[in-house]
Design a protein around this motif. Sequence first.
Motif, PDB file in Angstrom:
ATOM      1  N   TYR A 102       1.491   0.815  -0.383  1.00  0.00           N
ATOM      2  CA  TYR A 102       0.087   0.377  -0.424  1.00  0.00           C
ATOM      3  C   TYR A 102      -0.242   0.002  -1.863  1.00  0.00           C
ATOM      4  CZ  TYR A 102      -5.062   0.972  -0.117  1.00  0.00           C
ATOM      5  OH  TYR A 102      -6.423   0.802  -0.156  1.00  0.00           O
ATOM      6  N   ALA A 103      -0.764  -1.202  -2.063  1.00  0.00           N
ATOM      7  CA  ALA A 103      -1.132  -1.654  -3.414  1.00  0.00           C
ATOM      8  C   ALA A 103      -2.393  -2.493  -3.312  1.00  0.00           C
ATOM      9  CB  ALA A 103       0.000  -2.446  -4.054  1.00  0.00           C
ATOM     10  N   ARG A 104      -3.463  -1.957  -3.830  1.00  0.00           N
ATOM     11  CA  ARG A 104      -4.762  -2.617  -3.711  1.00  0.00           C
ATOM     12  C   ARG A 104      -5.231  -3.117  -5.073  1.00  0.00           C
ATOM     13  NH1 ARG A 104     -10.161  -0.338  -3.825  1.00  0.00           N
ATOM     14  NH2 ARG A 104     -11.594  -1.834  -2.902  1.00  0.00           N
ATOM     15  N   LEU A 105      -5.384  -4.438  -5.201  1.00  0.00           N
ATOM     16  CA  LEU A 105      -5.874  -5.083  -6.418  1.00  0.00           C
ATOM     17  C   LEU A 105      -5.000  -4.747  -7.631  1.00  0.00           C
ATOM     18  CD1 LEU A 105      -9.726  -4.507  -5.913  1.00  0.00           C
ATOM     19  CD2 LEU A 105      -8.322  -6.448  -5.187  1.00  0.00           C
ATOM     20  N   LEU A 106      -3.747  -4.410  -7.374  1.00  0.00           N
ATOM     21  CA  LEU A 106      -2.822  -4.067  -8.455  1.00  0.00           C
ATOM     22  C   LEU A 106      -2.245  -5.298  -9.125  1.00  0.00           C
ATOM     23  CD1 LEU A 106      -0.839  -2.178 -10.037  1.00  0.00           C
ATOM     24  CD2 LEU A 106       0.694  -2.403  -8.049  1.00  0.00           C
ATOM     25  N   LEU A 107      -1.756  -6.245  -8.321  1.00  0.00           N
ATOM     26  CA  LEU A 107      -1.019  -7.379  -8.888  1.00  0.00           C
ATOM     27  C   LEU A 107      -1.877  -8.197  -9.840  1.00  0.00           C
ATOM     28  CD1 LEU A 107       1.001  -8.579  -5.757  1.00  0.00           C
ATOM     29  CD2 LEU A 107       1.762  -7.112  -7.629  1.00  0.00           C
ATOM     30  N   GLU A 167       6.375  -1.000   6.227  1.00  0.00           N
ATOM     31  CA  GLU A 167       5.576  -2.139   5.819  1.00  0.00           C
ATOM     32  C   GLU A 167       4.894  -1.851   4.479  1.00  0.00           C
ATOM     33  OE1 GLU A 167       2.795  -2.404   9.055  1.00  0.00           O
ATOM     34  OE2 GLU A 167       1.255  -1.259   7.987  1.00  0.00           O
ATOM     35  N   ALA A 168       4.562  -2.925   3.813  1.00  0.00           N
ATOM     36  CA  ALA A 168       3.729  -2.849   2.607  1.00  0.00           C
ATOM     37  C   ALA A 168       2.469  -3.634   2.872  1.00  0.00           C
ATOM     38  CB  ALA A 168       4.462  -3.418   1.400  1.00  0.00           C
ATOM     39  N   VAL A 169       1.348  -3.114   2.409  1.00  0.00           N
ATOM     40  CA  VAL A 169       0.091  -3.850   2.517  1.00  0.00           C
ATOM     41  C   VAL A 169      -0.420  -4.089   1.102  1.00  0.00           C
ATOM     42  CG1 VAL A 169      -0.578  -3.151   4.825  1.00  0.00           C
ATOM     43  CG2 VAL A 169      -1.098  -1.662   2.918  1.00  0.00           C
ATOM     44  N   LEU A 170      -0.742  -5.327   0.837  1.00  0.00           N
ATOM     45  CA  LEU A 170      -1.173  -5.744  -0.489  1.00  0.00           C
ATOM     46  C   LEU A 170      -2.559  -6.358  -0.393  1.00  0.00           C
ATOM     47  CD1 LEU A 170       2.085  -7.620  -1.609  1.00  0.00           C
ATOM     48  CD2 LEU A 170       1.585  -5.174  -1.821  1.00  0.00           C
ATOM     49  N   GLU A 171      -3.419  -6.016  -1.323  1.00  0.00           N
ATOM     50  CA  GLU A 171      -4.706  -6.683  -1.441  1.00  0.00           C
ATOM     51  C   GLU A 171      -4.781  -7.304  -2.819  1.00  0.00           C
ATOM     52  OE1 GLU A 171      -8.813  -5.596   0.338  1.00  0.00           O
ATOM     53  OE2 GLU A 171      -8.740  -4.614  -1.621  1.00  0.00           O
ATOM     54  N   VAL A 172      -5.121  -8.590  -2.868  1.00  0.00           N
ATOM     55  CA  VAL A 172      -5.153  -9.317  -4.134  1.00  0.00           C
ATOM     56  C   VAL A 172      -6.399 -10.183  -4.186  1.00  0.00           C
ATOM     57  CG1 VAL A 172      -2.634  -9.357  -4.327  1.00  0.00           C
ATOM     58  CG2 VAL A 172      -3.820 -11.275  -3.221  1.00  0.00           C
ATOM     59  N   LEU A 220       3.615   5.361  -0.338  1.00  0.00           N
ATOM     60  CA  LEU A 220       3.688   5.209  -1.787  1.00  0.00           C
ATOM     61  C   LEU A 220       2.554   4.279  -2.196  1.00  0.00           C
ATOM     62  CD1 LEU A 220       4.990   5.368  -4.627  1.00  0.00           C
ATOM     63  CD2 LEU A 220       6.470   3.452  -3.940  1.00  0.00           C
ATOM     64  N   GLU A 221       1.585   4.799  -2.956  1.00  0.00           N
ATOM     65  CA  GLU A 221       0.515   3.940  -3.464  1.00  0.00           C
ATOM     66  C   GLU A 221       0.825   3.560  -4.899  1.00  0.00           C
ATOM     67  OE1 GLU A 221      -4.274   3.411  -4.204  1.00  0.00           O
ATOM     68  OE2 GLU A 221      -3.560   5.293  -3.308  1.00  0.00           O
ATOM     69  N   LEU A 222       0.854   2.265  -5.168  1.00  0.00           N
ATOM     70  CA  LEU A 222       1.133   1.737  -6.498  1.00  0.00           C
ATOM     71  C   LEU A 222      -0.180   1.327  -7.151  1.00  0.00           C
ATOM     72  CD1 LEU A 222       4.197  -0.532  -5.562  1.00  0.00           C
ATOM     73  CD2 LEU A 222       4.240   1.796  -6.497  1.00  0.00           C
ATOM     74  N   GLY A 223      -0.452   1.854  -8.348  1.00  0.00           N
ATOM     75  CA  GLY A 223      -1.715   1.565  -9.029  1.00  0.00           C
ATOM     76  C   GLY A 223      -2.864   2.259  -8.332  1.00  0.00           C
ATOM     77  N   CYS A 224      -2.830   3.595  -8.289  1.00  0.00           N
ATOM     78  CA  CYS A 224      -3.769   4.354  -7.463  1.00  0.00           C
ATOM     79  C   CYS A 224      -5.142   4.524  -8.089  1.00  0.00           C
ATOM     80  CB  CYS A 224      -3.185   5.725  -7.153  1.00  0.00           C
ATOM     81  SG  CYS A 224      -2.923   6.774  -8.610  1.00  0.00           S
ATOM     82  N   GLY A 225      -5.292   4.230  -9.403  1.00  0.00           N
ATOM     83  CA  GLY A 225      -6.575   4.472 -10.033  1.00  0.00           C
ATOM     84  C   GLY A 225      -6.959   5.938  -9.920  1.00  0.00           C
TER      85      GLY A 225
END
Length: 549
Positions: free
Chosen positions: A452-457, A484-489, A379-384
């Motif tokens: 997966y959420a990259r630069l979303l938060l 697992e969840a992987v976050l990039e901020v 599940l990708e959150l904020g996929c652009g």
Amino acid sequence: MSEAVETHAPQAHAAQGHNARNHSHRLQADRRSLRLEGPPIPADATLSILLGGRPIWNVRAGETVTPGPDVSVIDWPAALAGRLTGWARLSVLQDGLPLSTTATVAFDDAPHQFALEEAGTGIPQIVNKWGRIGRNFAGERAYLIDEALDEACRLVEWLRGRGQELFVTGGTLLGPVRDGRVMPGDDDVDLAYLSRHQNPSDIALEGFELERALHAQGYETVRHSAGHLQLLFPTADGTDRFYLDIFTYFLVDGWFHGTFHARERAGTVKIFPLRSLTINGRELPAPAEPEQMLAAIYGRTWRTPDPAFRFTTPPPARRRYDNWLGSLDGDRENWEDHHRGLLRGDAGQGAGHTPSSWSEPSAFAKDWAGGLRPGSRILELGCGLGADARHFAEQGHHVVAVDYSRPAVQNLHVPHGGTGSLRGERVNLNSLRETAPLAKLAHQGAGPLHVYARLLLNSLNGQGRENTLTLIGHLLRNQDAPAEAVLEVQPGESAPPFPGCRFHAPVDLAELKSSLAGLGLEAEDVTPHNGRREEGAVPASRLKVRAMP
């Protein structure tokens, strides 16, 4: 909501007569700003900026001008600055009279004449009251407002059959009452209804029920708040022909509330019995006392056209609207404009981004996908625009990608050519009502569902961050197999991802880890790297998140 704004230059005809102001300033401009060399400009003056002889932006000097001894500087709004290229004929009017002769200015070395118009359709555009680029339906495109009024008539009749009475408000009421006509350049129809309820929770639930009924009728909507629903009428390319706004008005404790701005004593705003108002040959319902409604919305000076009008919501009203109805749609339109620009190839360069990189998967996505089992669910959150999501699918994974930008989700339908699968959904993570249904994905497939959420938060408001982390917690804690969840901020201050982005804030890593721990999750730092692969990328940090044992 429309406003007391004219898209033509006010009193421009006066400049042709003997009362025209002597040219007192010299104009210069580049892609960053407009400079008016000459005497100081009064703070209460209204300035109309024209490019190519067409008014594109109206401002109040005191709100936009940086004064100097011999020069006044106006920074272009970010949404416009990112578009300026080539050359243009520039002129500025002060209260309808020219400040100088028309100047020819070059924004860069491109040889073409700049035109602020919508790509593909050629519809003229302006800078609207929100600082965004919007359509101008005056002139040859005026027929579109008639289409919008026809839709409004149908909607009024349909809702009347359900026992709800809509009436015109805002700019749709202002133009006909004040001027006897629709305001030039109006690009939407403002409608409202008076809630049957006085408890804010019941008021919100009533609006949500209306939204479900509209969906059942085939309408496409976005919700700006629990009291502001917008109906969209998109074209084949995803841009909107026009909008219909439906505002929830309500009475609480003897006060009239007109979302999103007005708050007056209930006895000073009479709505019923509704009266009929003729607008472009169509009969639409209006409040019993239109003048009272317009004074509540625009203030006592509503009868005087004000091209530079801006809403200034009183703090007592703002607190109530924010706390009772929320703010759900911040920056969506700016992201949609940005994504459309990227797809057209004219979005310019933002922080950590180059025009070609949006279609390429990030280093983060490549690193992470390589360590997953074949056929994993993601599940990708904020996929652009979906470069990472497509990469996951091409590697054989099964991906659900969500974003609140319509062009972003539409772009996901481009074939990815992989052995996996990719499904896009439009979801506004700032809205708990839209976020919560994603929790069911945990049990809709074989194997664990990773997030997966990259630069979303960085681009979510407080409510959006809370919704997102709560969802992640639910997904990771409620699966049979470990996920697992992987976050990039971005933990530090950085420039926004594109000109015109209004909400972009650093993420405090210690605070984020504390929030995750409170949800029963543990976070592991992953070796930091630049947030994007391109030269000049902004620093970012990665976290790998799992449910606590």
